[in-house]
Design a protein around this motif. Sequence first.
Motif, PDB file in Angstrom:
ATOM      1  N   LEU A  57     -97.288 -32.473  15.879  1.00 21.23           N
ATOM      2  CA  LEU A  57     -96.332 -33.188  16.738  1.00 21.23           C
ATOM      3  C   LEU A  57     -96.344 -32.640  18.168  1.00 21.23           C
ATOM      4  CD1 LEU A  57     -93.320 -33.539  14.273  1.00 21.23           C
ATOM      5  CD2 LEU A  57     -94.966 -35.313  14.951  1.00 21.23           C
ATOM      6  N   LEU A  58     -96.883 -31.450  18.347  1.00 20.56           N
ATOM      7  CA  LEU A  58     -96.966 -30.868  19.684  1.00 20.56           C
ATOM      8  C   LEU A  58     -97.938 -31.636  20.588  1.00 20.56           C
ATOM      9  CD1 LEU A  58     -96.898 -27.040  18.886  1.00 20.56           C
ATOM     10  CD2 LEU A  58     -95.017 -28.531  19.602  1.00 20.56           C
ATOM     11  N   ALA A  59     -98.690 -32.567  20.007  1.00 21.70           N
ATOM     12  CA  ALA A  59     -99.577 -33.415  20.818  1.00 21.70           C
ATOM     13  C   ALA A  59     -98.781 -34.495  21.556  1.00 21.70           C
ATOM     14  CB  ALA A  59    -100.642 -34.060  19.944  1.00 21.70           C
ATOM     15  N   LEU A  60     -97.608 -34.839  21.043  1.00 20.43           N
ATOM     16  CA  LEU A  60     -96.842 -35.933  21.648  1.00 20.43           C
ATOM     17  C   LEU A  60     -96.313 -35.640  23.056  1.00 20.43           C
ATOM     18  CD1 LEU A  60     -94.891 -37.560  18.696  1.00 20.43           C
ATOM     19  CD2 LEU A  60     -96.789 -38.485  20.015  1.00 20.43           C
ATOM     20  N   PRO A  61     -95.713 -34.485  23.309  1.00 17.25           N
ATOM     21  CA  PRO A  61     -95.184 -34.276  24.664  1.00 17.25           C
ATOM     22  C   PRO A  61     -96.211 -34.413  25.783  1.00 17.25           C
ATOM     23  CG  PRO A  61     -94.164 -32.743  23.158  1.00 17.25           C
ATOM     24  CD  PRO A  61     -95.270 -33.429  22.393  1.00 17.25           C
ATOM     25  N   PRO A  62     -97.381 -33.754  25.709  1.00 17.58           N
ATOM     26  CA  PRO A  62     -98.310 -33.935  26.838  1.00 17.58           C
ATOM     27  C   PRO A  62     -98.804 -35.372  26.985  1.00 17.58           C
ATOM     28  CG  PRO A  62     -99.282 -32.480  25.172  1.00 17.58           C
ATOM     29  CD  PRO A  62     -97.891 -32.786  24.744  1.00 17.58           C
ATOM     30  N   VAL A  63     -99.037 -36.049  25.871  1.00 22.40           N
ATOM     31  CA  VAL A  63     -99.491 -37.438  25.939  1.00 22.40           C
ATOM     32  C   VAL A  63     -98.400 -38.317  26.547  1.00 22.40           C
ATOM     33  CG1 VAL A  63    -100.123 -39.453  24.544  1.00 22.40           C
ATOM     34  CG2 VAL A  63    -101.154 -37.240  24.059  1.00 22.40           C
ATOM     35  N   CYS A  64     -97.165 -38.150  26.098  1.00 18.69           N
ATOM     36  CA  CYS A  64     -96.059 -38.967  26.620  1.00 18.69           C
ATOM     37  C   CYS A  64     -95.787 -38.663  28.089  1.00 18.69           C
ATOM     38  CB  CYS A  64     -94.800 -38.747  25.789  1.00 18.69           C
ATOM     39  SG  CYS A  64     -94.883 -39.525  24.156  1.00 18.69           S
ATOM     40  N   VAL A  65     -95.946 -37.414  28.501  1.00 25.04           N
ATOM     41  CA  VAL A  65     -95.731 -37.068  29.908  1.00 25.04           C
ATOM     42  C   VAL A  65     -96.812 -37.704  30.781  1.00 25.04           C
ATOM     43  CG1 VAL A  65     -95.797 -35.163  31.576  1.00 25.04           C
ATOM     44  CG2 VAL A  65     -94.362 -34.988  29.535  1.00 25.04           C
ATOM     45  N   VAL A  66     -98.062 -37.620  30.366  1.00 25.94           N
ATOM     46  CA  VAL A  66     -99.141 -38.225  31.157  1.00 25.94           C
ATOM     47  C   VAL A  66     -98.962 -39.741  31.238  1.00 25.94           C
ATOM     48  CG1 VAL A  66    -101.630 -38.702  31.202  1.00 25.94           C
ATOM     49  CG2 VAL A  66    -100.810 -36.373  30.780  1.00 25.94           C
ATOM     50  N   LEU A  67     -98.697 -40.379  30.112  1.00 22.46           N
ATOM     51  CA  LEU A  67     -98.508 -41.834  30.114  1.00 22.46           C
ATOM     52  C   LEU A  67     -97.239 -42.220  30.878  1.00 22.46           C
ATOM     53  CD1 LEU A  67     -99.575 -42.631  26.442  1.00 22.46           C
ATOM     54  CD2 LEU A  67    -100.850 -43.142  28.538  1.00 22.46           C
ATOM     55  N   GLY A  68     -96.178 -41.450  30.711  1.00 24.85           N
ATOM     56  CA  GLY A  68     -94.931 -41.734  31.417  1.00 24.85           C
ATOM     57  C   GLY A  68     -95.065 -41.570  32.919  1.00 24.85           C
ATOM     58  N   TRP A  69     -95.759 -40.518  33.339  1.00 27.81           N
ATOM     59  CA  TRP A  69     -95.965 -40.302  34.776  1.00 27.81           C
ATOM     60  C   TRP A  69     -96.813 -41.426  35.359  1.00 27.81           C
ATOM     61  CZ3 TRP A  69     -93.623 -38.061  38.507  1.00 27.81           C
ATOM     62  CH2 TRP A  69     -94.254 -37.930  39.740  1.00 27.81           C
ATOM     63  N   THR A  70     -97.853 -41.821  34.634  1.00 22.19           N
ATOM     64  CA  THR A  70     -98.708 -42.919  35.094  1.00 22.19           C
ATOM     65  C   THR A  70     -97.902 -44.209  35.189  1.00 22.19           C
ATOM     66  OG1 THR A  70    -100.589 -41.835  34.025  1.00 22.19           O
ATOM     67  CG2 THR A  70    -100.876 -44.141  34.643  1.00 22.19           C
ATOM     68  N   TYR A  71     -97.042 -44.460  34.217  1.00 25.07           N
ATOM     69  CA  TYR A  71     -96.151 -45.622  34.230  1.00 25.07           C
ATOM     70  C   TYR A  71     -95.257 -45.588  35.465  1.00 25.07           C
ATOM     71  CZ  TYR A  71     -92.499 -48.844  32.640  1.00 25.07           C
ATOM     72  OH  TYR A  71     -91.602 -49.867  32.545  1.00 25.07           O
ATOM     73  N   LEU A  72     -94.656 -44.438  35.713  1.00 27.38           N
ATOM     74  CA  LEU A  72     -93.725 -44.290  36.831  1.00 27.38           C
ATOM     75  C   LEU A  72     -94.430 -44.483  38.178  1.00 27.38           C
ATOM     76  CD1 LEU A  72     -90.710 -43.627  37.136  1.00 27.38           C
ATOM     77  CD2 LEU A  72     -91.359 -41.239  37.440  1.00 27.38           C
ATOM     78  N   VAL A  73     -95.609 -43.905  38.327  1.00 26.29           N
ATOM     79  CA  VAL A  73     -96.361 -44.036  39.580  1.00 26.29           C
ATOM     80  C   VAL A  73     -96.749 -45.493  39.820  1.00 26.29           C
ATOM     81  CG1 VAL A  73     -98.561 -43.453  40.702  1.00 26.29           C
ATOM     82  CG2 VAL A  73     -97.182 -41.658  39.643  1.00 26.29           C
ATOM     83  N   ASN A  74     -97.200 -46.174  38.776  1.00 27.67           N
ATOM     84  CA  ASN A  74     -97.540 -47.587  38.927  1.00 27.67           C
ATOM     85  C   ASN A  74     -96.319 -48.427  39.252  1.00 27.67           C
ATOM     86  OD1 ASN A  74    -100.394 -48.728  38.397  1.00 27.67           O
ATOM     87  ND2 ASN A  74    -100.229 -46.913  37.119  1.00 27.67           N
ATOM     88  N   ASP A  75     -95.190 -48.126  38.625  1.00 26.65           N
ATOM     89  CA  ASP A  75     -93.962 -48.863  38.906  1.00 26.65           C
ATOM     90  C   ASP A  75     -93.544 -48.663  40.358  1.00 26.65           C
ATOM     91  OD1 ASP A  75     -91.984 -50.619  37.673  1.00 26.65           O
ATOM     92  OD2 ASP A  75     -90.562 -49.008  38.109  1.00 26.65           O
ATOM     93  N   GLN A  76     -93.695 -47.448  40.865  1.00 27.98           N
ATOM     94  CA  GLN A  76     -93.356 -47.171  42.259  1.00 27.98           C
ATOM     95  C   GLN A  76     -94.262 -47.962  43.198  1.00 27.98           C
ATOM     96  OE1 GLN A  76     -95.155 -45.363  44.853  1.00 27.98           O
ATOM     97  NE2 GLN A  76     -93.445 -45.781  46.205  1.00 27.98           N
ATOM     98  N   LYS A  77     -95.542 -48.028  42.893  1.00 23.42           N
ATOM     99  CA  LYS A  77     -96.479 -48.779  43.747  1.00 23.42           C
ATOM    100  C   LYS A  77     -96.179 -50.277  43.694  1.00 23.42           C
ATOM    101  CE  LYS A  77     -98.918 -45.270  45.057  1.00 23.42           C
ATOM    102  NZ  LYS A  77     -98.471 -44.587  46.244  1.00 23.42           N
TER     103      LYS A  77
END
Length: 185
Positions: A57-77
Amino acid sequence: MVERDVTVGQLLLSEYQTVKDEQKTRIGFRDNLLYVTLTVVAAVIAAAAQARQTSMLLALPPVCVVLGWTYLVNDQKISAIGAYVRTELGPRLAALAGAEGGEVFRWEVAHRTDTRRVPRKVLQCVVDLLAFCVVPLSALVVYWAAGDVSAGLAAVSVLEAVTVVGLGVCVVRYAVPFGAGAAAG
């Protein structure tokens, strides 16, 4: 060979089409990131359950952070493009065209006056927090509660928790009625 004169209006319309194409592409990419996140979460949970290894389950936080950050950056653009069209490109084209009231691309402004816009934005913030922050934090809680926590993985999991909380702060600060996203979104 015929020489064509390119007008400022033609250049601005071309720029409009280009930025709207970029916005459309970013919207599709951003929206697909939620589906990718759900798929990854399901796959990791299924693998961890099947292997009976909560450490997976420790794989979930880094994956969710990378995908979430990418989501947020795209939403900002996406929001920045909308703001640029509303505040820069639209008024320049309106002035060139002599548009009555100085308005062109009215949809860029009209959809922002919907009375349900703020509740939708709040709900979107909640969904973003659930997908990109609550799920990985829950995975960490399950890992910690399982009791088989090594010192090294405990340190990693605490760092992951801090990173996920940091992303959550960014999501909330960006959310339109709450923070920096209000001007652009």
